[in-house]
Structures are given as structure tokens and as C-alpha cells.
Design an enzyme around this catalytic site. Structure first.
Site, PDB file in Angstrom:
ATOM      1  N   SER A  91      19.145  11.994  -8.146  1.00 33.80           N
ATOM      2  CA  SER A  91      19.606  12.112  -9.539  1.00 33.80           C
ATOM      3  C   SER A  91      18.501  11.497 -10.396  1.00 33.80           C
ATOM      4  CB  SER A  91      20.927  11.360  -9.736  1.00 33.80           C
ATOM      5  OG  SER A  91      21.917  11.890  -8.902  1.00 33.80           O
ATOM      6  N   LYS A 166      22.893  16.735 -14.349  1.00 34.29           N
ATOM      7  CA  LYS A 166      23.459  15.688 -13.469  1.00 34.29           C
ATOM      8  C   LYS A 166      23.707  14.389 -14.247  1.00 34.29           C
ATOM      9  CE  LYS A 166      24.628  13.377  -9.835  1.00 34.29           C
ATOM     10  NZ  LYS A 166      25.897  13.582  -9.157  1.00 34.29           N
ATOM     11  N   LYS A 235      22.077   3.659 -13.552  1.00 33.07           N
ATOM     12  CA  LYS A 235      20.828   4.412 -13.748  1.00 33.07           C
ATOM     13  C   LYS A 235      21.123   5.766 -14.395  1.00 33.07           C
ATOM     14  CE  LYS A 235      20.073   6.851 -10.390  1.00 33.07           C
ATOM     15  NZ  LYS A 235      20.033   7.981  -9.519  1.00 33.07           N
TER      16      LYS A 235
HETATM   17  P1  NDP Z   1      21.212   5.158  -0.767  1.00 31.51           P
HETATM   18  O1  NDP Z   1      20.834   3.868  -1.395  1.00 31.51           O
HETATM   19  O2  NDP Z   1      22.345   5.198   0.182  1.00 31.51           O
HETATM   20  O3  NDP Z   1      19.929   5.739   0.006  1.00 31.51           O
HETATM   21  C1  NDP Z   1      18.667   5.708  -0.547  1.00 31.51           C
HETATM   22  C2  NDP Z   1      17.660   6.307   0.418  1.00 31.51           C
HETATM   23  O4  NDP Z   1      16.379   6.286  -0.194  1.00 31.51           O
HETATM   24  C3  NDP Z   1      17.527   5.533   1.729  1.00 31.51           C
HETATM   25  O5  NDP Z   1      17.236   6.453   2.745  1.00 31.51           O
HETATM   26  C4  NDP Z   1      16.337   4.615   1.456  1.00 31.51           C
HETATM   27  O6  NDP Z   1      15.618   4.264   2.612  1.00 31.51           O
HETATM   28  C5  NDP Z   1      15.477   5.528   0.617  1.00 31.51           C
HETATM   29  N1  NDP Z   1      14.571   4.806  -0.256  1.00 31.51           N
HETATM   30  C6  NDP Z   1      14.900   3.890  -1.204  1.00 31.51           C
HETATM   31  N2  NDP Z   1      13.793   3.516  -1.880  1.00 31.51           N
HETATM   32  C7  NDP Z   1      12.753   4.189  -1.317  1.00 31.51           C
HETATM   33  C8  NDP Z   1      11.366   4.212  -1.558  1.00 31.51           C
HETATM   34  N3  NDP Z   1      10.832   3.462  -2.545  1.00 31.51           N
HETATM   35  N4  NDP Z   1      10.589   5.004  -0.790  1.00 31.51           N
HETATM   36  C9  NDP Z   1      11.127   5.754   0.195  1.00 31.51           C
HETATM   37  N5  NDP Z   1      12.447   5.773   0.486  1.00 31.51           N
HETATM   38  C10 NDP Z   1      13.239   5.001  -0.275  1.00 31.51           C
HETATM   39  O7  NDP Z   1      21.422   6.191  -1.964  1.00 31.51           O
HETATM   40  P2  NDP Z   1      22.338   7.497  -2.028  1.00 31.51           P
HETATM   41  O8  NDP Z   1      22.094   8.338  -0.846  1.00 31.51           O
HETATM   42  O9  NDP Z   1      23.720   7.092  -2.397  1.00 31.51           O
HETATM   43  O10 NDP Z   1      21.718   8.177  -3.338  1.00 31.51           O
HETATM   44  C11 NDP Z   1      20.489   8.879  -3.313  1.00 31.51           C
HETATM   45  C12 NDP Z   1      20.390   9.681  -4.611  1.00 31.51           C
HETATM   46  O11 NDP Z   1      21.474  10.599  -4.695  1.00 31.51           O
HETATM   47  C13 NDP Z   1      20.476   8.801  -5.865  1.00 31.51           C
HETATM   48  O12 NDP Z   1      19.622   9.300  -6.861  1.00 31.51           O
HETATM   49  C14 NDP Z   1      21.939   8.922  -6.278  1.00 31.51           C
HETATM   50  O13 NDP Z   1      22.110   8.667  -7.660  1.00 31.51           O
HETATM   51  C15 NDP Z   1      22.232  10.357  -5.874  1.00 31.51           C
HETATM   52  N6  NDP Z   1      23.641  10.670  -5.580  1.00 31.51           N
HETATM   53  C16 NDP Z   1      24.437   9.841  -4.838  1.00 31.51           C
HETATM   54  C17 NDP Z   1      25.753  10.188  -4.555  1.00 31.51           C
HETATM   55  C18 NDP Z   1      26.653   9.322  -3.735  1.00 31.51           C
HETATM   56  O14 NDP Z   1      27.888   9.584  -3.722  1.00 31.51           O
HETATM   57  N7  NDP Z   1      26.147   8.304  -3.024  1.00 31.51           N
HETATM   58  C19 NDP Z   1      26.329  11.459  -5.064  1.00 31.51           C
HETATM   59  C20 NDP Z   1      25.378  12.294  -5.760  1.00 31.51           C
HETATM   60  C21 NDP Z   1      24.106  11.892  -6.024  1.00 31.51           C
HETATM   61  P3  NDP Z   1      15.967   2.948   3.484  1.00 31.51           P
HETATM   62  O15 NDP Z   1      17.010   3.377   4.452  1.00 31.51           O
HETATM   63  O16 NDP Z   1      14.678   2.604   4.116  1.00 31.51           O
HETATM   64  O17 NDP Z   1      16.452   1.888   2.520  1.00 31.51           O
END
Ligand code: NDP
Length: 290
Positions: A91, A166, A235
């Protein structure tokens, strides 16, 4: 013809989304910063855990990271295969989507901003909504990869438009969450049974996703399961309010909601679900929604 698909970022959403790809594509590569999650995914779903530089050699590359800044930093660090399509399900920020689409086009790579809606349950069931901005020809080529993960795959405009839709969607979720908290607190103050009230409202014009699922399953149950972190909602409301300001529009409800969600986020325990934003209102009213 899509030969290989990669998924970068196996978080709450990505882990579940990537699980569907092996049913549809022969070669599915996964990468995660904490690499043990990629290895676990490979064991669980038959994907292949690879290095980041290998992942970006796929025909289709999905990413789902917390912010556009994370995606931009990651993309700057790699050499992506020429001819690939990058589908960013983060997002994100519309300006970043436009910037990435322009800079990658110079290297013959298409970038689609393709954020998703439907929560982790939608990711698990492959019923997500994709709101996609970018080149229509790339959208059509990438369509089958997105249908493997979602139900409604909607092109909404040029680069950045998907991220904009979004952000506004999540702002509307926040407005609704906060207003339902105020409404139900008022009912409780008047001695009304909240489960009975919910039954009526869910058969009436005031119903919404918040009253149908978020309130009963997360708030009234006092479970607040962490599937969508409150900082991520904060955010998103921030991105939405930036869009309002860029358009030089008045938006009193959205501005106030952004402040409320920011305040709730500052007050919240670390690792809180977005639904726990209502706890700020509970602390003001001294009434617990249970
Ligand atoms: P999470 O925090 O669960 O996962 C984040 C992922 O990104 C992890 O795999 C993490 O890796 C990785 N990550 C974080 N920072 C970095 C970086 N600097 N470089 C590389 N990898 C990185 O988030 P969500 O899955 O919940 O959300 C992801 C996106 O989807 C967001 O933008 C959110 O707003 C959106 N979203 C979320 C929903 C939800 O219900 N959760 C629904 C719809 C959209 P590591 O495991 O190493 O920490």
C-alpha cells in the site's frame, strides 16, 4: 508467456499470497529479508527460496513490503531482468509509483502499482481485490498472475492510481472504525446490549465491514488479533491526507480521522492490530466495548 514468478516480502500478506502461485506457475521463487521465512515457505508450499538477485530474474515479480520507501530502496539495489513486470502490492505512495514506473521503463521493465484489499483472510483464500495503476498492456500481460491471488482485478488508471485508490479505501475504513466506536459507546452508555444492537445494524442501512466483521470478531471479542498493524493503517491515512492536500481540497472528516488514527497509533502498545485504535476512544469515554 509467463515462465517464472517471484514474490518478495513474505509478511502477513505476502506469505499467504505467494502460497497460491505454485498451483498456477511451474517456477515460483520467493525471497524474504529474514530468509528463514522464505525457506519455511518453500518447505510448506513447494516454492523455491532464492537470493534477491535471483528473484528479480523472474518474468513477473510481486512485492509486498510495508512502505514505498522500502520498495524503492530494494529496487535501487538490484538489476532486474529486462522485459519483466514488477507488480507492487505494497500500500504505497502514488508519487513513488509514478517515479518507479518511469525509471524502470528506461530499462524495459514495467512497474504496476497493485495494492490489495481483503485482509489476510482474503490473501489466504485468493479472494483479494487488486486496484492497479499503470500501463494497460503490462496490466493485460500480468493479469493471469494477479487472478491467481485475487478475485477482482481492476485497472484504475495510470501509474499511482492504484496506490491512490488504496489509500482512500483505508481512510474510509478508518473513518468507519472510529465512528462505529463512537456509536457503540453511546449505545453502551444508554444500557443497550451491543450484540443485539449489532444484529439490528447489520440488517440495516448503517452496516459496513466494520460492523459485520471487525467489531464482533476483533473489538467486542477483545481479541484484537494482529493481522494488519496499526502503524500501517496510520501510514495509509497519511498517504490519503497528502492526496487531499495535493488536490487543495477541504476534507474535515478525513483530516480529523488522520489525527485520531495518528494519536491512537502513538498511544498503542507496540505490535497492535489496527482495530485497537478504538482503545483511544475507550480511554476517553472510560467505557470498554465488550
Ligand atoms: P508485515 O509487516 O507483516 O510484513 C512486511 C514484510 O516486508 C516482511 O516480509 C518483512 O520482512 C518485509 N520487509 C519489511 N521491511 C523491509 C525492507 N526494508 N526490505 C525488505 N523487506 C522488508 O506487513 P503486511 O504483510 O501486513 O503488509 C505489507 C503491505 O501490505 C503493507 O503496505 C500493508 O499496508 C499492505 N496491506 C496489509 C494488509 C493486512 O491485512 N495485513 C491488507 C492489505 C494491504 P521480515 O520478515 O524480514 O521482517
Amino acid at each position: 508467456m509467463i515462465q517464472s514468478v517471484a514474490f518478495i516480502g513474505l509478511g502477513a500478506m505476502g506469505y499467504r499470497m505467494a502460497a497460491h502461485l505454485p498451483k498456477n506457475f511451474d517456477q515460483v521463487l520467493v525471497w524474504n529479508r529474514n530468509f528463514s521465512k522464505a525457506e519455511q515457505h518453500a518447505t510448506e508450499y513447494g516454492t523455491t527460496a532464492v537470493s534477491l538477485s535471483q528473484a528479480v530474474q523472474a518474468d513477473i515479480i510481486f512485492s509486498c513490503l510495508p512502505t514505498s520507501q522500502d520498495v524503492e530502496t530494494l529496487i535501487e539495489s538490484v538489476e532486474i531482468k529486462s522485459g519483466a513486470i514488477w507488480i507492487d502490492c505494497t500500500s504505497g505512495v502514488p508519487d513513488a509509483g509514478r517515479r518507479l514506473a518511469e525509471s524502470l521503463k528506461l530499462k524495459n521493465i514495467d512497474f504496476l502499482d497493485a495494492p490489495v484489499s481483503g485482509q489476510t483472510i482474503g490473501a489466504e483464500n485468493a479472494t483479494l481485490t487488486f486496484m492497479v495503476g499503470g500501463n494497460t498492456e503490462a496490466f493485460e500481460r500480468a493479469y493471469s498472475a494477479m487472478t491467481a491471488l485475487g478475485k477482482l482485478i481492476q485497472h484504475v488508471g495510470d501509474s499511482g492510481a492504484g496506490f491512490a485508490v488504496k489509500a482512500i479505501n483505508n481512510m474510509l475504513l478508518a473513518v468507519n472504525l472510529w465512528s462505529v466506536a463512537e456509536g457503540f459507546t453511546t449505545l453502551k452508555a444508554h444500557g443497550v446490549n451491543l450484540d443485539a444492537a449489532l444484529n439490528c445494524i447489520n440488517a440495516s442501512s448503517g452496516k459496513s465491514l466494520v460492523t459485520e466483521t471487525i467489531f464482533p470478531q476483533r473489538v467486542l471479542s477483545r481479541e484484537f488479533p494482529v493481522t494488519f498493524a496499526l502503524p500501517l493503517l496510520a501510514k495509509d491515512t497519511g498517504i490519503a491526507l497528502d492526496l487531499v492536500h495535493e488536490a487543495k481540497l477541504p476534507a474535515p472528516i478525513l483530516s480529523l480521522t488522520q489525527s485520531l488514527i495518528q494519536a491512537a497509533n502513538l498511544m498503542a502498545e507496540p505490535n497492535s492490530d489496527f482495530s485497537s485504535a478504538v482503545k483511544l476512544y475507550e480511554s476517553w469515554s472510560k467505557i470498554t466495548l465488550d
